[in-house]
Design an enzyme around this catalytic site. Sequence first.
Site, mmCIF file in Angstrom:
data_model
loop_
_atom_site.group_PDB
_atom_site.id
_atom_site.type_symbol
_atom_site.label_atom_id
_atom_site.label_comp_id
_atom_site.label_asym_id
_atom_site.label_seq_id
_atom_site.Cartn_x
_atom_site.Cartn_y
_atom_site.Cartn_z
ATOM 1 N N LYS A 21 0.831 -1.206 0.000
ATOM 2 C CA LYS A 21 0.000 0.000 0.000
ATOM 3 C C LYS A 21 0.866 1.257 0.000
ATOM 4 O O LYS A 21 0.637 2.182 -0.780
ATOM 5 C CB LYS A 21 -0.904 -0.026 1.241
ATOM 6 C CG LYS A 21 -2.101 0.856 1.146
ATOM 7 C CD LYS A 21 -2.956 0.748 2.408
ATOM 8 C CE LYS A 21 -3.707 -0.557 2.464
ATOM 9 N NZ LYS A 21 -4.258 -0.830 3.814
ATOM 10 N N ARG A 91 -3.072 3.099 8.598
ATOM 11 C CA ARG A 91 -3.404 1.964 7.736
ATOM 12 C C ARG A 91 -2.264 0.973 7.689
ATOM 13 O O ARG A 91 -1.129 1.353 7.455
ATOM 14 C CB ARG A 91 -3.670 2.465 6.304
ATOM 15 C CG ARG A 91 -4.506 3.706 6.247
ATOM 16 C CD ARG A 91 -4.568 4.296 4.848
ATOM 17 N NE ARG A 91 -5.207 3.393 3.902
ATOM 18 C CZ ARG A 91 -5.265 3.637 2.600
ATOM 19 N NH1 ARG A 91 -4.684 4.717 2.091
ATOM 20 N NH2 ARG A 91 -5.867 2.790 1.797
ATOM 21 N N GLY A 100 -8.563 -7.466 4.007
ATOM 22 C CA GLY A 100 -9.421 -7.715 5.157
ATOM 23 C C GLY A 100 -8.735 -8.326 6.357
ATOM 24 O O GLY A 100 -9.353 -8.553 7.381
ATOM 25 N N MET A 102 -5.852 -7.121 7.930
ATOM 26 C CA MET A 102 -5.285 -6.183 8.881
ATOM 27 C C MET A 102 -6.263 -5.015 8.997
ATOM 28 O O MET A 102 -7.089 -4.819 8.133
ATOM 29 C CB MET A 102 -3.937 -5.681 8.375
ATOM 30 C CG MET A 102 -3.038 -6.798 7.858
ATOM 31 S SD MET A 102 -2.325 -7.773 9.166
ATOM 32 C CE MET A 102 -0.948 -6.744 9.557
ATOM 33 N N ARG A 335 -3.659 -1.330 -6.466
ATOM 34 C CA ARG A 335 -2.830 -2.541 -6.450
ATOM 35 C C ARG A 335 -3.264 -3.414 -7.617
ATOM 36 O O ARG A 335 -4.343 -3.218 -8.177
ATOM 37 C CB ARG A 335 -3.002 -3.307 -5.139
ATOM 38 C CG ARG A 335 -4.441 -3.769 -4.934
ATOM 39 C CD ARG A 335 -4.602 -4.507 -3.622
ATOM 40 N NE ARG A 335 -6.017 -4.561 -3.289
ATOM 41 C CZ ARG A 335 -6.510 -4.606 -2.066
ATOM 42 N NH1 ARG A 335 -5.717 -4.597 -1.033
ATOM 43 N NH2 ARG A 335 -7.796 -4.670 -1.857
ATOM 44 N N HIS A 453 -16.291 -8.852 1.740
ATOM 45 C CA HIS A 453 -15.267 -9.784 2.212
ATOM 46 C C HIS A 453 -15.414 -11.145 1.551
ATOM 47 O O HIS A 453 -14.461 -11.723 1.035
ATOM 48 C CB HIS A 453 -15.372 -9.916 3.736
ATOM 49 C CG HIS A 453 -14.415 -10.909 4.306
ATOM 50 N ND1 HIS A 453 -14.770 -12.213 4.550
ATOM 51 C CD2 HIS A 453 -13.108 -10.801 4.615
ATOM 52 C CE1 HIS A 453 -13.721 -12.855 5.017
ATOM 53 N NE2 HIS A 453 -12.701 -12.026 5.078
ATOM 54 N N SER A 761 12.204 -43.635 -13.705
ATOM 55 C CA SER A 761 11.064 -42.787 -13.385
ATOM 56 C C SER A 761 11.025 -42.665 -11.869
ATOM 57 O O SER A 761 10.882 -43.671 -11.168
ATOM 58 C CB SER A 761 9.773 -43.414 -13.919
ATOM 59 O OG SER A 761 8.681 -42.622 -13.525
ATOM 60 N N CYS A 829 7.037 -39.653 -11.648
ATOM 61 C CA CYS A 829 5.637 -40.045 -11.777
ATOM 62 C C CYS A 829 4.881 -40.014 -10.452
ATOM 63 O O CYS A 829 3.787 -40.526 -10.352
ATOM 64 C CB CYS A 829 5.535 -41.421 -12.424
ATOM 65 S SG CYS A 829 6.319 -42.713 -11.442
ATOM 66 N N TYR A 849 10.867 -35.370 -18.331
ATOM 67 C CA TYR A 849 9.420 -35.163 -18.250
ATOM 68 C C TYR A 849 8.915 -35.284 -16.822
ATOM 69 O O TYR A 849 9.592 -35.839 -15.959
ATOM 70 C CB TYR A 849 8.673 -36.155 -19.161
ATOM 71 C CG TYR A 849 8.744 -37.601 -18.707
ATOM 72 C CD1 TYR A 849 7.855 -38.090 -17.747
ATOM 73 C CD2 TYR A 849 9.697 -38.471 -19.225
ATOM 74 C CE1 TYR A 849 7.918 -39.408 -17.331
ATOM 75 C CE2 TYR A 849 9.763 -39.785 -18.813
ATOM 76 C CZ TYR A 849 8.874 -40.251 -17.856
ATOM 77 O OH TYR A 849 8.947 -41.548 -17.437
HETATM 78 P P1 ADP Z 1 -7.697 -2.312 3.657
HETATM 79 O O1 ADP Z 1 -6.300 -2.712 3.470
HETATM 80 O O2 ADP Z 1 -8.478 -3.196 4.548
HETATM 81 O O3 ADP Z 1 -8.374 -2.030 2.354
HETATM 82 P P2 ADP Z 1 -7.265 0.509 3.945
HETATM 83 O O4 ADP Z 1 -6.077 0.975 4.696
HETATM 84 O O5 ADP Z 1 -7.173 0.549 2.480
HETATM 85 O O6 ADP Z 1 -7.650 -0.940 4.469
HETATM 86 O O7 ADP Z 1 -8.474 1.383 4.438
HETATM 87 C C1 ADP Z 1 -9.772 1.041 4.130
HETATM 88 C C2 ADP Z 1 -10.520 2.225 3.632
HETATM 89 O O8 ADP Z 1 -10.465 3.288 4.554
HETATM 90 C C3 ADP Z 1 -9.993 2.831 2.357
HETATM 91 O O9 ADP Z 1 -10.436 2.154 1.244
HETATM 92 C C4 ADP Z 1 -10.581 4.209 2.397
HETATM 93 O O10 ADP Z 1 -11.910 4.177 1.934
HETATM 94 C C5 ADP Z 1 -10.563 4.515 3.875
HETATM 95 N N1 ADP Z 1 -9.402 5.364 4.153
HETATM 96 C C6 ADP Z 1 -8.170 5.011 4.510
HETATM 97 N N2 ADP Z 1 -7.374 6.073 4.654
HETATM 98 C C7 ADP Z 1 -8.127 7.143 4.379
HETATM 99 C C8 ADP Z 1 -7.883 8.548 4.324
HETATM 100 N N3 ADP Z 1 -6.685 9.063 4.588
HETATM 101 N N4 ADP Z 1 -8.905 9.343 3.995
HETATM 102 C C9 ADP Z 1 -10.111 8.830 3.721
HETATM 103 N N5 ADP Z 1 -10.407 7.548 3.744
HETATM 104 C C10 ADP Z 1 -9.430 6.700 4.063
HETATM 105 MG MG MG Z 2 -7.736 -0.839 1.034
#
Ligand code: ADP
Ligand code: MG
Length: 869
Positions: A21, A91, A100, A102, A335, A453, A761, A829, A849
């Site tokens: 990220k 984050r 989902g 972390m 990503r 999720h 083999s 094999c 093979y």
């Molecule tokens: P995950 O890895 O679970 O997707 P993120 O770190 O991407 O977690 O955060 C999830 C969501 O939180 C992001 O998609 C965004 O919508 C919101 N978010 C994170 N940072 C910011 C920020 N600086 N301003 C506004 N929204 C944020």
């Molecule tokens: Mg995200």
Amino acid sequence: TKYVYSFDEGNKDMKSLLGGKGANLAEMTKIGLPVPPGFTISTEACNDYYVSNKTIKPEIVEQIEGKLAQLESDLGKKLGSIENPLLVSVRSGAVISMPGMMDTILNLGLNDNTVVGLAKATDNERFAYDSYRRFIQMFSDVAMEVPKYKFESVLDKYKDQNGFKFDTELTTEHLKAIVEEFKAIYKAEVKEDFPQEPKKQLMLAVEAVFRSWNNPRAIVYRKLNDIPNNLGTAVNVQSMVFGNMGDNSGTGVAFTRDPATGENKLLGEYLINAQGEDVVAGIRTPQKIATLENIMPDIYKQFVETADKLEKHYRDMQDIEFTIEKGKLFLLQTRNGKRTAKSAINVAVDLVNEGLITKEEAIMRVEPNQLDQLLHPKFEDKSLKEATVLAKGLPASPGAASGKIYFTADDVVEASKDGTETILVRQETSPEDIEGMVSAQGILTARGGMTSHAAVVARGMGKCCVAGCGQIKVSEVAKTIEVGDIVLKEGDYISLDGSTGKVYLGNVNKTNADMTGNFEKLMSWVDEIRQMNVRTNADNPRDAKAAVDFGAEGIGLCRTEHMFFDEDRIPAVRKMILSNTVEERVKALETLLPMQQKDFEDIYRVMGERPVNIRLLDPPLHEFLPQDDETIEELAKDMGIAPVVIKKRCEELAEFNPMLGHRGCRLAVTYPEIAVMQTKAIINAAITVNKEGLNVEPEIMIPLVGAINEFKTVKQIIVETADEVIKSAGVELKYTVGTMIEIPRACLIADEIAKEADFFSFGTNDLTQMTFGYSRDDAGKFLGEYVDREILEKDPFQVLDQEGVGKLVQMASKLARGVKGDKIKLGICGEHGGEPSSVEFCYNTGLNYVSCSPYRVPIARLAAARATI
Ligand code: ADP
Ligand code: MG
Ligand code: MG
């Protein structure tokens, strides 16, 4: 050491330091996209945290404070200021994305004073308190492990009392009251007041992200996806932008191409007046991205252009998170998007056609194991038409799945233990359900969109999933599904079509997959680049045909024992085994000869000119013995002897440890008549089909050789028999004789054996069993625990143990090549022949093979091609 980097100091190639990220936030900043500024605390800092007894050392704290001060001055805002408060998100960001797994904290910096300041500064009091209540809940949940539901139930209470359906209907007064209740929950649970000091909030949050690297969900996810435990996570601290500032604000996620099909079309969802997780949490049902064009045409246009720019920049399909604050677009994440196998292939081939990537890159974009999804059955058209549609949800992850319904992850895991097909049915899934999702054939949820999720995780696993099926009423307590008048209970069968989103009553028939179009195209590139052959293990024409359709270039192992179990011949087999004299045995074998010969003719015909490697009888004879009295009596009558005689003979043949007993070439040494019969069948069959115009050169394989004289003795029987048959037929026929290498001793004397053998083999199933000394049939009792406790990294029967067993394979190959160079053919094999990392190992070892089960042939072809790149 530098532990903290501003977004404008990094780039996309710094993933291992900044996490996925962080590296991509830096890259987007670098290419001039609107990213809210911030900084990234490196994975090294996370690893240092664990080394330093779970403390953040002063040097790192200082660097964080330095970057924070810079951020404050850049934005003209201050963390904790009442006039102009800076709010940030904290984050997590692992090196390999873990969706989902972390947790993220938003709106950090709010307290009883700054909330007032925020209300004033934005002239929006409702928004300020909405942000504050979100912050308290997220901080409590993520940093302090206060259960989420405690907060949810307060929200529900206010909504119920006022007859509201959505959070957005709550008024400022409600939100203020909710904030007070939330703080009270915090105090009751944590036994402290909610922290009011923003710097303290920040450091607690950073530490929480570090800790979350080792939460049980993250550990399970890493294990499932083979992600090393020592990578650590980075932490991104980013200034907030707000999607919850009213109807000119919103938040969303989008894929630049369809992650389910690969179609080149923007696919996404957004919510107006919402923040962060609202879209994926399935609380309100999000809108399709295309509708944004009507509501905010300029933003939509800008977003489409940005998505295109990102895709071209990364040269791959992107998964993008964005927020709109008062009519201004911000990018929060990008990503390479997770995708199904079908999508992976279509995107890869399309990108080659668009000139963005090379064929080699396309091949590297498709994970061999992922292909498995495509090789498996789909619903049969006819049965599908006749089936009753119960409901329709979102086609979240393609595939066909049938099973009995269960309503909790634990129940699914329990029910699946004996092989029962199950479907996990949930209101919506959460990371706690992950083990149930692994065990189930498919997943059905009542709530949540294409990016929920359940949908994201199911696609990653290649598991069929129908999400957001609002027509069904799921009661997790009563364990029922209701649709109109229909009520299904736990254990009832349903079928899911993850490509259409349809849910069917009962167990719908399935048929084989379609492998034309882009699949065929990609596989043609694979075959151009691949240097190692791929054969199949097959012992009947049906499997052989399936394997040829999957691209098999020969049979690497044709076991003959299964043929002996057929009803029309098992009596003759038993007579042969129970015979007291050679004459009797030969007579029984004569009955078997034409049957066995026909087996081979049928297989040769399917395989055409492709090589076929046939192994002489291998299993311990006692496996063929009659078990029950009735069979024994029948056999006794048939043979004209007393049942007690047969029973006695059975007792004589019984072994304490049959796997290490009278089997393999030991049978041929002691009962040469068996090898004679099989050789005649193999050679006669070849002569017959060659008269039909084929040009078969049989490969005859002697199993379980450990001593050179075993090989010489059996080879002599084969050669004498074969030459005589060929001579009396008056034809020319080439054949070769080689051996399975599956006993460690054979590896040690491989040079000796190579002098005599035309081919080796590697039978890595037995070789693994004997190298480790683990009985294949009993190892299940402890291997699971071994892997869980990391005594062994992998189950060595699934993934070739390169360090030990692999070393034997390398050694034997080297010894054999030393004697015969390229004149000896080397293959494998065991089950490992279709496992990608083992296939790569075989390529690097110089094998000619690999041979695997028919369904794994395309996987092995792809893995073999990737090994050369
Ligand atoms: P995950 O890895 O679970 O997707 P993120 O770190 O991407 O977690 O955060 C999830 C969501 O939180 C992001 O998609 C965004 O919508 C919101 N978010 C994170 N940072 C910011 C920020 N600086 N301003 C506004 N929204 C944020
Ligand atoms: Mg995200
Ligand atoms: Mg074996």
